[in-house]
Each structure stands twice: as C-alpha cells, then as structure tokens.
Design a protein around this motif. Sequence first.
Motif, PDB file in Angstrom:
ATOM      1  N   THR A  16      20.333  -9.643   8.226  1.00 27.43           N
ATOM      2  CA  THR A  16      19.070 -10.079   8.590  1.00 27.43           C
ATOM      3  C   THR A  16      18.064  -9.167   7.616  1.00 27.43           C
ATOM      4  N   ALA A  17      16.847 -10.031   7.124  1.00 33.85           N
ATOM      5  CA  ALA A  17      15.980  -9.219   6.392  1.00 33.85           C
ATOM      6  C   ALA A  17      15.421  -7.958   7.071  1.00 33.85           C
ATOM      7  N   ALA A  18      15.266  -7.875   8.415  1.00 35.14           N
ATOM      8  CA  ALA A  18      14.876  -6.634   8.908  1.00 35.14           C
ATOM      9  C   ALA A  18      15.946  -5.586   8.926  1.00 35.14           C
ATOM     10  N   ASP A  19      17.055  -5.821   8.392  1.00 37.36           N
ATOM     11  CA  ASP A  19      18.401  -4.693   8.421  1.00 37.36           C
ATOM     12  C   ASP A  19      18.313  -4.419   6.921  1.00 37.36           C
ATOM     13  N   ILE A  20      17.642  -5.104   6.105  1.00 35.50           N
ATOM     14  CA  ILE A  20      17.969  -4.819   4.470  1.00 35.50           C
ATOM     15  C   ILE A  20      17.252  -3.320   4.281  1.00 35.50           C
ATOM     16  N   GLY A  21      16.221  -2.650   5.124  1.00 35.61           N
ATOM     17  CA  GLY A  21      15.792  -1.468   4.686  1.00 35.61           C
ATOM     18  C   GLY A  21      14.469  -1.498   4.052  1.00 35.61           C
ATOM     19  N   ARG A  22      14.325  -0.603   2.901  1.00 36.36           N
ATOM     20  CA  ARG A  22      12.984  -0.702   2.504  1.00 36.36           C
ATOM     21  C   ARG A  22      13.386  -0.704   0.845  1.00 36.36           C
ATOM     22  N   ALA A  23      12.086  -0.907   0.401  1.00 39.24           N
ATOM     23  CA  ALA A  23      12.165  -1.004  -1.444  1.00 39.24           C
ATOM     24  C   ALA A  23      10.660  -0.502  -1.608  1.00 39.24           C
ATOM     25  N   PRO A  24      10.753   0.120  -2.809  1.00 38.20           N
ATOM     26  CA  PRO A  24       9.477   0.250  -3.379  1.00 38.20           C
ATOM     27  C   PRO A  24       8.503  -0.806  -3.601  1.00 38.20           C
ATOM     28  N   ASP A  25       7.187  -0.686  -3.391  1.00 39.63           N
ATOM     29  CA  ASP A  25       6.276  -1.589  -3.454  1.00 39.63           C
ATOM     30  C   ASP A  25       5.631  -1.759  -4.940  1.00 39.63           C
ATOM     31  N   PHE A  26       6.279  -2.675  -5.911  1.00 42.86           N
ATOM     32  CA  PHE A  26       5.891  -2.797  -7.169  1.00 42.86           C
ATOM     33  C   PHE A  26       5.384  -4.023  -7.440  1.00 42.86           C
ATOM     34  N   LEU A  27       4.214  -4.448  -7.882  1.00 43.84           N
ATOM     35  CA  LEU A  27       3.713  -5.326  -7.904  1.00 43.84           C
ATOM     36  C   LEU A  27       3.477  -5.810  -9.417  1.00 43.84           C
ATOM     37  N   PHE A  28       3.819  -6.924  -9.949  1.00 42.42           N
ATOM     38  CA  PHE A  28       3.631  -7.358 -11.311  1.00 42.42           C
ATOM     39  C   PHE A  28       2.157  -7.812 -11.439  1.00 42.42           C
ATOM     40  N   GLU A  30      -0.975 -10.519 -13.055  1.00 45.79           N
ATOM     41  CA  GLU A  30      -1.008 -12.116 -13.286  1.00 45.79           C
ATOM     42  C   GLU A  30      -0.163 -12.728 -14.032  1.00 45.79           C
ATOM     43  N   THR A  31       0.175 -12.005 -15.371  1.00 48.16           N
ATOM     44  CA  THR A  31       0.881 -12.624 -16.414  1.00 48.16           C
ATOM     45  C   THR A  31       2.350 -12.252 -15.921  1.00 48.16           C
ATOM     46  N   GLY A  32       2.762 -11.434 -15.164  1.00 46.74           N
ATOM     47  CA  GLY A  32       4.271 -11.168 -14.736  1.00 46.74           C
ATOM     48  C   GLY A  32       4.738 -10.502 -15.994  1.00 46.74           C
ATOM     49  N   ARG A  33       4.037  -9.709 -16.875  1.00 46.09           N
ATOM     50  CA  ARG A  33       4.602  -9.051 -17.930  1.00 46.09           C
ATOM     51  C   ARG A  33       4.835  -7.581 -17.823  1.00 46.09           C
ATOM     52  N   SER A  34       3.723  -7.199 -16.596  1.00 49.72           N
ATOM     53  CA  SER A  34       3.635  -5.885 -16.612  1.00 49.72           C
ATOM     54  C   SER A  34       3.336  -5.555 -14.957  1.00 49.72           C
ATOM     55  N   GLY A  35       3.351  -4.445 -14.725  1.00 52.23           N
ATOM     56  CA  GLY A  35       3.149  -4.201 -13.118  1.00 52.23           C
ATOM     57  C   GLY A  35       3.026  -2.659 -12.923  1.00 52.23           C
ATOM     58  N   ALA A  36       2.910  -2.390 -11.849  1.00 48.45           N
ATOM     59  CA  ALA A  36       2.871  -0.965 -11.256  1.00 48.45           C
ATOM     60  C   ALA A  36       3.245  -0.513  -9.891  1.00 48.45           C
ATOM     61  N   PHE A  37       3.958   0.354  -9.586  1.00 51.75           N
ATOM     62  CA  PHE A  37       4.149   0.857  -8.288  1.00 51.75           C
ATOM     63  C   PHE A  37       2.816   1.127  -7.707  1.00 51.75           C
ATOM     64  N   GLN A  38       3.141   0.787  -6.376  1.00 53.63           N
ATOM     65  CA  GLN A  38       1.610   0.894  -5.448  1.00 53.63           C
ATOM     66  C   GLN A  38       1.733   2.264  -4.977  1.00 53.63           C
ATOM     67  N   LEU A  39       0.687   2.939  -5.163  1.00 47.84           N
ATOM     68  CA  LEU A  39       0.415   4.441  -4.776  1.00 47.84           C
ATOM     69  C   LEU A  39      -0.764   4.848  -3.914  1.00 47.84           C
ATOM     70  N   VAL A  40      -0.483   5.466  -2.895  1.00 50.40           N
ATOM     71  CA  VAL A  40      -1.337   6.058  -2.091  1.00 50.40           C
ATOM     72  C   VAL A  40      -1.462   7.501  -1.878  1.00 50.40           C
ATOM     73  N   ASP A  41      -2.527   8.257  -2.474  1.00 47.46           N
ATOM     74  CA  ASP A  41      -2.366   9.628  -2.525  1.00 47.46           C
ATOM     75  C   ASP A  41      -1.191   9.983  -3.181  1.00 47.46           C
ATOM     76  N   GLY A  42      -0.797   9.401  -4.265  1.00 43.84           N
ATOM     77  CA  GLY A  42       0.120   9.869  -5.232  1.00 43.84           C
ATOM     78  C   GLY A  42       1.740   9.591  -4.523  1.00 43.84           C
ATOM     79  N   ALA A  43       1.699   8.952  -3.494  1.00 47.24           N
ATOM     80  CA  ALA A  43       3.325   8.559  -2.976  1.00 47.24           C
ATOM     81  C   ALA A  43       3.533   6.955  -3.013  1.00 47.24           C
ATOM     82  N   VAL A  44       4.679   6.991  -3.450  1.00 51.08           N
ATOM     83  CA  VAL A  44       4.949   5.244  -3.824  1.00 51.08           C
ATOM     84  C   VAL A  44       5.203   4.711  -2.344  1.00 51.08           C
ATOM     85  N   GLN A  45       4.299   3.507  -2.185  1.00 51.38           N
ATOM     86  CA  GLN A  45       4.461   2.853  -0.918  1.00 51.38           C
ATOM     87  C   GLN A  45       5.510   2.041  -0.915  1.00 51.38           C
TER      88      GLN A  45
END
Length: 150
Positions: A16-28, A30-45
Amino acid sequence: MAEVFPVIPSGIPAQTAADIGRAPDFLFDETGRSGAFQLVDGAVQEVSGAAAVRRWLELMLRQKPGAVPIYRTDGETQPGVEAASLDRRAPEGWAFAEIEQDIRDTAAFCPAIRTVDGFRFTRLRHGVEVRFTAHLHTDETLEVRTNVGE
C-alpha cells in the motif's frame, strides 16, 4: 568492474502507498521544465504515502529508459519514456500510444500502483503534457499531471 548501483529486481511485491515510506518534496514549475526541492529552514521537506507516489511518477516519467544507472532493472522493460515517442515528426496518435505504454510500464514498477487510466495528452513546445489517473492498492486515486520529454 562491479556495478555502483544495484539492479532493481523485476518481481516487486504489491504494497500500500502508506507502506512506501517517504520521498523528498520536489516540485516542478508550471512549465514542468525545472523545479526545486522544498526547503524549510534549510531542511528538505519530505512527503509520504500517496504524495510520495505522485513525486515518484513525476520523476520516473522524466527519465529516459535505462539512461540513469540507479533506475536500471534486471528485465527488458525499464522505467521512463522513450525519446522516439516524443519526436514531433511522428504521427500524434502513434506518439501518444507509445507514451501511454511507457507510462503503464513505468507504473508497474511502483508497488503502490494497481492501475493507471484516463490518459489525456497535450503537445507542448518542448515535450508532451500528460494527465492520467493512478489507482493505488489502498483504493485511493491520484490525478497526475506531468510533462515528458523535457
């Protein structure tokens, strides 16, 4: 010479998806050509469950099959979308059918995904925007929108 990255086995058990674990929150963007890791106080969400499955799909569908050593599998089918199906000179119907098959093959590598359907395609200046629904083993559905061929 030994492989640096282990080969992913082709027989992955369903979970199940709940058992998959975790992944870094990376958002592309609007164009889908680039993106960034979502950071809070320098830590990857991080995201987990269905959100982690969505991030996994967005990443895998931007890969060329077999091009990145860490994503190689021991079977003939590799996750990702073939560049040949993104050629603008190819007939649109054929290209979209090939992309759909690549997505189905790639989704089969994620143990949380039961099926994918409801494909909609839009040609972009660079690549193709694909929208589809992923049905998880938890009976959740994910509406996925991603650009392939960037």
